[in-house]
Motif scaffolding. Structure first.
Motif, PDB file in Angstrom:
ATOM      1  N   ALA A 170     -41.327 -11.722 -70.074  1.00 31.78           N
ATOM      2  CA  ALA A 170     -41.542 -12.337 -71.538  1.00 31.78           C
ATOM      3  C   ALA A 170     -42.168 -11.405 -72.528  1.00 31.78           C
ATOM      4  CB  ALA A 170     -42.387 -13.516 -71.195  1.00 31.78           C
ATOM      5  N   SER A 171     -41.654 -11.244 -73.551  1.00 33.36           N
ATOM      6  CA  SER A 171     -42.243 -10.466 -74.761  1.00 33.36           C
ATOM      7  C   SER A 171     -41.591 -10.982 -76.152  1.00 33.36           C
ATOM      8  CB  SER A 171     -41.703  -9.041 -74.387  1.00 33.36           C
ATOM      9  OG  SER A 171     -39.921  -8.924 -74.367  1.00 33.36           O
ATOM     10  N   GLY A 172     -42.309 -10.282 -76.960  1.00 34.82           N
ATOM     11  CA  GLY A 172     -41.923 -10.877 -78.325  1.00 34.82           C
ATOM     12  C   GLY A 172     -41.609  -9.609 -79.338  1.00 34.82           C
ATOM     13  N   ARG A 173     -41.194 -10.195 -80.605  1.00 35.40           N
ATOM     14  CA  ARG A 173     -40.820  -9.447 -81.792  1.00 35.40           C
ATOM     15  C   ARG A 173     -39.549  -8.732 -81.683  1.00 35.40           C
ATOM     16  NH1 ARG A 173     -46.390  -6.926 -83.364  1.00 35.40           N
ATOM     17  NH2 ARG A 173     -47.400  -8.945 -83.547  1.00 35.40           N
ATOM     18  N   PRO A 174     -38.767  -9.265 -82.517  1.00 39.02           N
ATOM     19  CA  PRO A 174     -38.858  -9.974 -83.771  1.00 39.02           C
ATOM     20  C   PRO A 174     -38.833 -11.419 -83.497  1.00 39.02           C
ATOM     21  CG  PRO A 174     -36.503  -9.252 -83.563  1.00 39.02           C
ATOM     22  CD  PRO A 174     -37.485  -8.513 -82.531  1.00 39.02           C
ATOM     23  N   GLY A 175     -38.660 -11.870 -82.302  1.00 40.36           N
ATOM     24  CA  GLY A 175     -38.609 -13.446 -81.884  1.00 40.36           C
ATOM     25  C   GLY A 175     -39.563 -13.188 -80.695  1.00 40.36           C
ATOM     26  N   VAL A 176     -39.085 -14.176 -79.688  1.00 40.83           N
ATOM     27  CA  VAL A 176     -39.950 -14.256 -78.186  1.00 40.83           C
ATOM     28  C   VAL A 176     -38.463 -13.858 -77.540  1.00 40.83           C
ATOM     29  CG1 VAL A 176     -40.980 -15.555 -76.855  1.00 40.83           C
ATOM     30  CG2 VAL A 176     -41.666 -15.429 -78.790  1.00 40.83           C
ATOM     31  N   LEU A 196     -45.464  -0.745 -57.528  1.00 43.15           N
ATOM     32  CA  LEU A 196     -46.184  -1.286 -58.804  1.00 43.15           C
ATOM     33  C   LEU A 196     -45.609  -0.817 -60.189  1.00 43.15           C
ATOM     34  CD1 LEU A 196     -49.071  -2.601 -59.590  1.00 43.15           C
ATOM     35  CD2 LEU A 196     -49.917  -0.411 -59.893  1.00 43.15           C
ATOM     36  N   LEU A 197     -45.226  -1.950 -60.700  1.00 35.89           N
ATOM     37  CA  LEU A 197     -44.394  -1.791 -62.139  1.00 35.89           C
ATOM     38  C   LEU A 197     -45.529  -2.060 -63.125  1.00 35.89           C
ATOM     39  CD1 LEU A 197     -41.956  -1.923 -64.095  1.00 35.89           C
ATOM     40  CD2 LEU A 197     -41.561  -4.449 -63.338  1.00 35.89           C
ATOM     41  N   CYS A 198     -45.229  -1.271 -64.138  1.00 32.91           N
ATOM     42  CA  CYS A 198     -46.057  -1.332 -65.372  1.00 32.91           C
ATOM     43  C   CYS A 198     -45.151  -1.380 -66.720  1.00 32.91           C
ATOM     44  CB  CYS A 198     -47.094  -0.204 -65.587  1.00 32.91           C
ATOM     45  SG  CYS A 198     -48.190  -0.469 -67.123  1.00 32.91           S
ATOM     46  N   VAL A 199     -45.256  -2.638 -67.369  1.00 36.46           N
ATOM     47  CA  VAL A 199     -44.296  -2.499 -68.632  1.00 36.46           C
ATOM     48  C   VAL A 199     -45.327  -2.572 -69.675  1.00 36.46           C
ATOM     49  CG1 VAL A 199     -42.829  -3.768 -70.242  1.00 36.46           C
ATOM     50  CG2 VAL A 199     -42.544  -4.061 -67.604  1.00 36.46           C
ATOM     51  N   MET A 200     -44.956  -1.601 -70.778  1.00 39.46           N
ATOM     52  CA  MET A 200     -45.821  -1.177 -71.923  1.00 39.46           C
ATOM     53  C   MET A 200     -45.336  -1.294 -73.270  1.00 39.46           C
ATOM     54  SD  MET A 200     -46.969   1.979 -69.925  1.00 39.46           S
ATOM     55  CE  MET A 200     -45.469   2.200 -69.299  1.00 39.46           C
ATOM     56  N   ARG A 201     -46.037  -1.836 -74.101  1.00 40.84           N
ATOM     57  CA  ARG A 201     -45.600  -1.835 -75.498  1.00 40.84           C
ATOM     58  C   ARG A 201     -46.043  -0.416 -76.175  1.00 40.84           C
ATOM     59  NH1 ARG A 201     -48.546  -5.317 -80.388  1.00 40.84           N
ATOM     60  NH2 ARG A 201     -47.615  -4.038 -82.127  1.00 40.84           N
ATOM     61  N   SER A 202     -44.897   0.038 -77.098  1.00 41.90           N
ATOM     62  CA  SER A 202     -45.218   1.493 -77.631  1.00 41.90           C
ATOM     63  C   SER A 202     -45.283   1.544 -79.234  1.00 41.90           C
ATOM     64  CB  SER A 202     -43.824   2.413 -77.345  1.00 41.90           C
ATOM     65  OG  SER A 202     -42.552   2.063 -77.803  1.00 41.90           O
ATOM     66  N   GLY A 203     -45.118   0.260 -79.774  1.00 45.50           N
ATOM     67  CA  GLY A 203     -45.286   0.337 -81.112  1.00 45.50           C
ATOM     68  C   GLY A 203     -44.986  -1.061 -81.555  1.00 45.50           C
ATOM     69  N   SER A 204     -44.978  -1.379 -83.050  1.00 46.30           N
ATOM     70  CA  SER A 204     -44.750  -2.482 -83.642  1.00 46.30           C
ATOM     71  C   SER A 204     -43.447  -3.257 -83.396  1.00 46.30           C
ATOM     72  CB  SER A 204     -45.011  -2.718 -85.080  1.00 46.30           C
ATOM     73  OG  SER A 204     -44.713  -3.700 -85.717  1.00 46.30           O
ATOM     74  N   MET A 205     -42.414  -2.378 -83.646  1.00 47.24           N
ATOM     75  CA  MET A 205     -41.015  -2.860 -83.368  1.00 47.24           C
ATOM     76  C   MET A 205     -40.327  -1.903 -82.666  1.00 47.24           C
ATOM     77  SD  MET A 205     -40.683  -5.776 -84.752  1.00 47.24           S
ATOM     78  CE  MET A 205     -38.847  -5.993 -85.372  1.00 47.24           C
ATOM     79  N   SER A 206     -40.786  -1.227 -81.658  1.00 48.86           N
ATOM     80  CA  SER A 206     -40.419   0.018 -81.124  1.00 48.86           C
ATOM     81  C   SER A 206     -40.100  -0.414 -79.655  1.00 48.86           C
ATOM     82  CB  SER A 206     -41.498   1.156 -80.716  1.00 48.86           C
ATOM     83  OG  SER A 206     -41.617   1.340 -82.001  1.00 48.86           O
ATOM     84  N   THR A 250     -40.256 -13.187 -90.415  1.00 48.09           N
ATOM     85  CA  THR A 250     -41.398 -13.506 -89.643  1.00 48.09           C
ATOM     86  C   THR A 250     -41.132 -14.958 -88.971  1.00 48.09           C
ATOM     87  OG1 THR A 250     -42.865 -12.177 -90.853  1.00 48.09           O
ATOM     88  CG2 THR A 250     -43.831 -13.632 -89.367  1.00 48.09           C
ATOM     89  N   VAL A 251     -40.736 -14.847 -87.624  1.00 48.45           N
ATOM     90  CA  VAL A 251     -40.432 -16.123 -87.210  1.00 48.45           C
ATOM     91  C   VAL A 251     -41.396 -16.476 -85.939  1.00 48.45           C
ATOM     92  CG1 VAL A 251     -37.873 -15.920 -87.347  1.00 48.45           C
ATOM     93  CG2 VAL A 251     -38.912 -15.057 -85.325  1.00 48.45           C
ATOM     94  N   SER A 252     -42.463 -15.535 -85.622  1.00 50.80           N
ATOM     95  CA  SER A 252     -43.295 -15.782 -84.480  1.00 50.80           C
ATOM     96  C   SER A 252     -44.323 -14.522 -84.573  1.00 50.80           C
ATOM     97  CB  SER A 252     -42.612 -15.775 -83.122  1.00 50.80           C
ATOM     98  OG  SER A 252     -43.511 -15.897 -82.139  1.00 50.80           O
ATOM     99  N   CYS A 253     -45.537 -14.589 -83.989  1.00 53.52           N
ATOM    100  CA  CYS A 253     -46.176 -13.459 -84.019  1.00 53.52           C
ATOM    101  C   CYS A 253     -45.587 -12.558 -82.569  1.00 53.52           C
ATOM    102  CB  CYS A 253     -47.662 -13.988 -83.436  1.00 53.52           C
ATOM    103  SG  CYS A 253     -47.896 -14.909 -81.984  1.00 53.52           S
ATOM    104  N   GLY A 254     -44.772 -13.347 -81.843  1.00 54.49           N
ATOM    105  CA  GLY A 254     -44.234 -12.504 -80.614  1.00 54.49           C
ATOM    106  C   GLY A 254     -45.098 -12.560 -79.445  1.00 54.49           C
ATOM    107  N   TYR A 255     -46.308 -13.017 -79.521  1.00 53.60           N
ATOM    108  CA  TYR A 255     -47.000 -12.984 -78.269  1.00 53.60           C
ATOM    109  C   TYR A 255     -46.828 -14.337 -77.486  1.00 53.60           C
ATOM    110  CZ  TYR A 255     -49.850  -9.333 -80.441  1.00 53.60           C
ATOM    111  OH  TYR A 255     -50.282  -7.981 -80.960  1.00 53.60           O
ATOM    112  N   SER A 256     -46.798 -14.191 -76.106  1.00 52.52           N
ATOM    113  CA  SER A 256     -46.377 -15.491 -75.337  1.00 52.52           C
ATOM    114  C   SER A 256     -47.284 -15.535 -74.116  1.00 52.52           C
ATOM    115  CB  SER A 256     -45.046 -15.462 -74.987  1.00 52.52           C
ATOM    116  OG  SER A 256     -44.535 -14.527 -74.383  1.00 52.52           O
TER     117      SER A 256
END
Length: 158
Positions: free
Chosen positions: A73-79, A23-33, A111-117
């Motif tokens: 797929a992930s985002g910020r600063p783009g996609v 099982l693989l889990c990928v996680m966000r750690s902050g706004s631009m982290s 700001t080019v995208s919300c970064g969510y896909s």
């Protein structure tokens, strides 16, 4: 949220059961982290220590194509989209930028995208990705928020 004794704090997890049942889990750690990844070989009862593997990222989305390629797929600063061609999630391609976020002089576009896909499988070797683009120009040259849906085909060469 993954929180182990206050050592780490994560949001927006995306997980996938890989071909070897890991099982693989990928996680966000902050706004631009960095984004982190962690593995479990016992169906989530225990996890490896989370390791950073990208310089940034929000709202990760994982998909295992039938041809064995793991898509992120992930985002910020783009996609961005990345591929683990062996499907293990332990090695990843360089990111493919779906929206440029750097000017020619290497300064960043704010700001080019919300970064969510969102991603959805199409067939054994392709998927669709939907994402926002805040830089698309209309017929009067005004920037307008646009939602793009693009087909991506992943072909492996021996």
């Amino acid at each position: 949220r993954f929180d182990r004794c206050g050592e780490w704090s994560f949001t927006e997890p995306s997980d996938k059961i890989l071909a070897d049942s890991t099982l693989l889990c990928v996680m966000r750690s902050g706004s631009m982290s960095p984004m982190y990844m962690s593995f479990s070989s016992d169906f989530g009862a225990t996890w490896s220590d989370p390791q950073p593997f990208t310089p940034n990222g929000v709202k990760p989305r994982l998909m295992l194509l039938k041809n064995g390629v793991l898509v992120l797929a992930s985002g910020r600063p783009g996609v961005q989209i990345r591929f683990s061609f062996d499907g293990s999630g332990r090695s990843w391609s360089d990111p493919i930028e779906m929206i440029p976020f750097m000017n020619d002089d290497e300064s960043s576009i704010q700001t080019v995208s919300c970064g969510y896909s969102s991603i959805i499988e199409n067939d054994n070797t392709s998927f669709f990705i939907a994402y926002s683009d805040f830089t698309t120009k209309d017929s009067l040259n005004n920037e307008r928020k646009t939602i793009w849906c693009r087909k991506v085909t992943v072909t492996q060469y021996e």
